[in-house]
Design an enzyme around this catalytic site. Structure first.
Site, short mmCIF file in Angstrom:
data_model
loop_
_atom_site.label_atom_id
_atom_site.label_comp_id
_atom_site.label_asym_id
_atom_site.label_seq_id
_atom_site.Cartn_x
_atom_site.Cartn_y
_atom_site.Cartn_z
N ARG A 40 0.73 -1.30 -0.01
CA ARG A 40 0.03 -0.02 0.00
C ARG A 40 0.85 1.28 0.03
O ARG A 40 0.61 2.18 -0.72
CB ARG A 40 -0.92 -0.03 1.16
CG ARG A 40 -2.22 -0.75 1.00
CD ARG A 40 -2.40 -1.49 2.52
NE ARG A 40 -1.79 -2.36 2.73
CZ ARG A 40 -1.95 -3.52 2.58
NH1 ARG A 40 -3.08 -4.20 1.90
NH2 ARG A 40 -0.85 -4.51 2.78
N THR A 41 1.64 1.28 0.98
CA THR A 41 2.66 2.46 1.05
C THR A 41 3.25 3.09 -0.20
O THR A 41 3.08 4.34 -0.84
CB THR A 41 3.62 2.40 2.26
OG1 THR A 41 2.76 2.08 3.42
CG2 THR A 41 4.20 3.88 2.34
N LYS A 70 25.75 -4.00 -2.53
CA LYS A 70 27.34 -4.25 -2.91
C LYS A 70 27.94 -3.29 -1.48
O LYS A 70 29.16 -3.35 -1.47
CB LYS A 70 27.62 -3.30 -4.15
CG LYS A 70 27.51 -3.68 -5.27
CD LYS A 70 27.72 -2.94 -6.52
CE LYS A 70 26.96 -3.24 -7.68
NZ LYS A 70 27.02 -2.12 -8.74
N ARG A 91 11.62 3.81 3.05
CA ARG A 91 11.11 2.89 4.11
C ARG A 91 12.53 2.11 4.38
O ARG A 91 13.08 1.40 3.51
CB ARG A 91 10.08 2.12 3.74
CG ARG A 91 10.02 0.62 4.61
CD ARG A 91 8.56 0.00 4.25
NE ARG A 91 7.63 0.87 4.65
CZ ARG A 91 6.13 0.17 4.83
NH1 ARG A 91 6.02 -0.88 4.32
NH2 ARG A 91 5.34 0.96 5.10
N HIS A 119 5.65 5.78 11.37
CA HIS A 119 5.01 5.83 10.13
C HIS A 119 4.03 7.07 10.02
O HIS A 119 2.88 6.75 10.02
CB HIS A 119 4.20 4.59 9.78
CG HIS A 119 3.83 3.98 8.41
ND1 HIS A 119 3.97 5.04 7.59
CD2 HIS A 119 3.53 2.89 8.07
CE1 HIS A 119 3.58 4.22 6.32
NE2 HIS A 119 3.53 3.13 6.86
C1 NCD Z 1 1.96 -1.11 8.01
C2 NCD Z 1 3.53 -0.85 8.16
O1 NCD Z 1 4.27 -1.27 7.27
O2 NCD Z 1 3.87 -0.32 9.20
N1 NCD Z 1 1.55 -1.31 6.70
C3 NCD Z 1 1.38 0.03 6.00
O3 NCD Z 1 2.22 0.76 5.76
N2 NCD Z 1 0.01 0.04 5.54
C4 NCD Z 1 1.45 -2.19 9.14
C5 NCD Z 1 1.88 -3.65 8.96
O4 NCD Z 1 2.97 -3.95 8.29
O5 NCD Z 1 1.51 -4.13 9.77
#
Ligand code: NCD
Length: 291
Positions: A40-41, A70, A91, A119
């Site tokens: 999703r993100t 590397k 991320r 997040h």
């Molecule tokens: C979450 C995350 O990556 O922290 N997912 C997201 O970004 N929608 C929650 C999760 O991974 O459980």
């Protein structure tokens, strides 16, 4: 500031419904650098950029195909990508990595999850969803259920909610309780807050049931994970006891915490929540790029 972003997100929603997209970010490039899995993100940032006419350098599937394998440092990867892009969405598995990247970079860094830390863009879309679905945030009783220790979405959402007049209920097995450094500011803010390990204690009164996955990838001891992985399941039977006007949310992915039989319940807001993620990220990209 929150209201400004939310109002832009609502404008983005209207624009997408009417026209599908526009040229606001034409000529701009976002680099999406994902060292951890994401559906999703990453896709919502990509969709957000493309609907605004911008373009994407996607390093979302294959950090293993980049120079990271590397041995390149995060700082060097960031300093490289900023030669090509106008903003970087990051991320990374380490707490504090987004801050490190921001120190290394001269362009904006958006934190899309730093390990078990934060997040923040998820918290914005979560708060937007609560407001959109229930009309307000103030005076709500919000219960967060599941992995409150490693669940970064819970940490960031908590920080945002302390700005409002809410009651908070944290529901988790003992080993997954909300960390003290997240809970203490809630207590200091004078918010009505309680911890429990039993969903039954909150289901009848809560306005928002925010369910999370047990974060398997953060456990070092897998027998510990096995002991808590199936601790909760939200079922239609449990939902019968909830208010008529309440919502169930989840950042997703779910791995059994919410029975699929709940999906048809109009109070199940998690897929509407997903869609809001794109509008919020459109608003954020436009803001950080000064458009
Ligand atoms: C979450 C995350 O990556 O922290 N997912 C997201 O970004 N929608 C929650 C999760 O991974 O459980």
């Amino acid at each position: 500031m929150l209201e400004h972003i939310f109002s832009r997100a609502r404008d983005m929603r209207k624009m997408v419904e009417q026209d599908g997209g526009n040229d606001l970010l034409k000529g701009r490039i976002v680099a999406c650098l994902f060292y951890e899995p994401s559906t999703r993100t990453s896709s919502s940032f990509i969709a957000a950029m493309e609907r605004l006419g911008g373009q994407v350098i996607p390093i979302t599937q294959g950090v293993q195909f980049s120079s990271v394998t590397k041995g390149e440092s995060l700082e060097d990867t960031i300093r490289t990508l900023e030669q090509y892009a106008d903003v970087i969405v990051l991320r990374h598995p380490d707490i504090g990595s987004a801050t490190r990247a921001a120190h290394a970079a001269d362009i904006p860094i958006i934190n899309a999850g730093d390990g078990a830390g934060e997040h923040p863009t998820q918290a914005l879309l979560d708060l937007f969803t609560i407001q959109d679905e229930l009309g307000t945030v103030d005076n709500l009783k919000i219960a967060m259920v599941g992995d409150l220790r490693f669940g970064r979405t819970v940490h960031s959402l908590t920080k945002l909610l302390t700005l409002f007049d809410v009651s908070l209920r944290y529901v988790s097995p003992d080993i997954l309780r909300i960390p003290m450094n997240i809970l203490n500011p809630v207590i200091d803010a004078g918010i009505d807050v309680r911890e429990t390990n039993d969903v039954s204690e909150v289901i009848e009164q809560c306005d928002v049931l925010y369910v999370t996955r047990v974060q398997k990838e953060r456990f070092t001891d897998m027998t510990e994970y096995d002991g808590v992985k199936s601790y909760y399941e939200i079922t239609p039977e449990l939902m019968q006891r909830a208010k008529d006007k309440m919502i169930v949310m989840h950042p997703l992915p779910r791995v059994g915490e919410i029975s699929e039989a709940v999906d048809d319940d109009p109070r199940a807001a998690y897929f509407r929540q997903v869609k809001n993620g794109m509008f919020i990220r459109m608003a954020l990209l436009a803001e950080v790029l000064g458009r």
